[in-house]
Design an enzyme around this catalytic site. Sequence first.
Site, PDB file in Angstrom:
ATOM      1  N   SER A 128       2.295   0.765  -4.607  1.00 45.44           N
ATOM      2  CA  SER A 128       2.073   1.778  -5.637  1.00 45.44           C
ATOM      3  C   SER A 128       3.379   2.049  -6.389  1.00 45.44           C
ATOM      4  O   SER A 128       3.974   1.128  -6.929  1.00 45.44           O
ATOM      5  CB  SER A 128       1.492   3.046  -5.005  1.00 45.44           C
ATOM      6  OG  SER A 128       0.997   3.920  -5.984  1.00 45.44           O
ATOM      7  N   ASP A 151      -9.359  -0.474  -7.659  1.00 42.77           N
ATOM      8  CA  ASP A 151      -8.271   0.501  -7.711  1.00 42.77           C
ATOM      9  C   ASP A 151      -8.368   1.322  -8.987  1.00 42.77           C
ATOM     10  O   ASP A 151      -8.263   0.789 -10.097  1.00 42.77           O
ATOM     11  CB  ASP A 151      -6.924  -0.231  -7.650  1.00 42.77           C
ATOM     12  CG  ASP A 151      -5.753   0.705  -7.403  1.00 42.77           C
ATOM     13  OD1 ASP A 151      -5.898   1.917  -7.629  1.00 42.77           O
ATOM     14  OD2 ASP A 151      -4.692   0.210  -6.992  1.00 42.77           O
ATOM     15  N   HIS A 181      -7.194   1.630  -4.091  1.00 40.53           N
ATOM     16  CA  HIS A 181      -5.735   1.690  -4.036  1.00 40.53           C
ATOM     17  C   HIS A 181      -5.208   1.390  -2.636  1.00 40.53           C
ATOM     18  O   HIS A 181      -4.032   1.045  -2.480  1.00 40.53           O
ATOM     19  CB  HIS A 181      -5.273   3.084  -4.485  1.00 40.53           C
ATOM     20  CG  HIS A 181      -3.834   3.145  -4.887  1.00 40.53           C
ATOM     21  ND1 HIS A 181      -3.276   2.319  -5.836  1.00 40.53           N
ATOM     22  CD2 HIS A 181      -2.810   3.945  -4.454  1.00 40.53           C
ATOM     23  CE1 HIS A 181      -1.993   2.592  -5.984  1.00 40.53           C
ATOM     24  NE2 HIS A 181      -1.680   3.567  -5.156  1.00 40.53           N
TER      25      HIS A 181
END
Length: 355
Positions: free
Chosen positions: A193, A279, A317
């Site tokens: 991320s 995601d 994610h």
Amino acid sequence: MGIVLFVSRESTDLTVERLRRYAPSVIEPADFDRFWRATRTAATRDPVLVDVRLEPTDLRLVDVWDVTFAGFDGEPVRAWYTRPAGVSTPLPAVVEYPGYGRGRGLPGERLTWPVAGYAHLLVDNRGQGGLHGRGDTPDPHDAPGGPGPATRGILAPDTYHYRRLITDAVRAVDAARALPGVDPTGVAAVGNSQGGGLALAVAGLVDDLAALLVTAPFLCDVQRGIELTEASPYGEIARYLAVHREAEEAVRHTLSYVDGVTFARRATAPAHFGLGLRDEVCPPSTGFAAYNQYGAATGDGSTAPAREMHTYPFNGHEGGEAVHVRRQLRWLAAVLPSTAASRDGSGLRGRPARR
């Protein structure tokens, strides 16, 4: 180029077939390289290691040091340095950058890499710890922008929070190379991320990085990201612009200096990517934008750095989680095969280094 694992289905934003070809021309400022060269030069005026001291823990299989190094403008940044206990030989090092709103946490929270035989430097996120995890590094800068990290100082490249965070990330590689027991030629940058976006920036700014491992990277094709999702951190930027409508031109200009696609184009290290195709935090097209152009500015294609992508069609994610970590471990062991360290019992235990 490595094998890309795909299936034919719709992702959250583009079909898989389009993701494989997606290579947008992101905004690249004419002074991009000069901007980052000057920023890095200013950051290196101070010795990188400020303090390294042994951290008492109840962990018997690893040793941990509390590290302070000089980041942006020489400001202190905290990190945990962890390595297998009783290993005296120099080890390849993994420099890991946590995600958005997280810090370095407590010693022992992230043990995958040292347990796998690597030296591990877990870098604090200045001004972010406390949103989702503990951090120990303040960000003493104040500039016009929103209250959250993603919008702090966003009206100008010089004042933007990510200028400081990216500089810290590069200096963390310098710090890792200066630590006792690290093979300075075998340093890898790792992140998920926001951490993935920082690792990509490091790959674009550090010419002799040994390897890059990135999952679900933030700050890639960022102009698209702020238009595509309401989820934070991109959503924080969009919500800021929903109130400060007159700031859009300045904000987009600032974001162009931190786009992971531009850094990816300059990267030379072998790279391992992972994305969840559902995601909604860092949409898969933004990650593919970086992957598809990785190393593009460094050669003619025949000399481009090796790279591979793993996708997870039914994940968001969180990506492939432990399945993906296993793939990362196997890939990095092949890229940095010197992790089979001798265990002679001497190691660095009880020998705190001070710089």
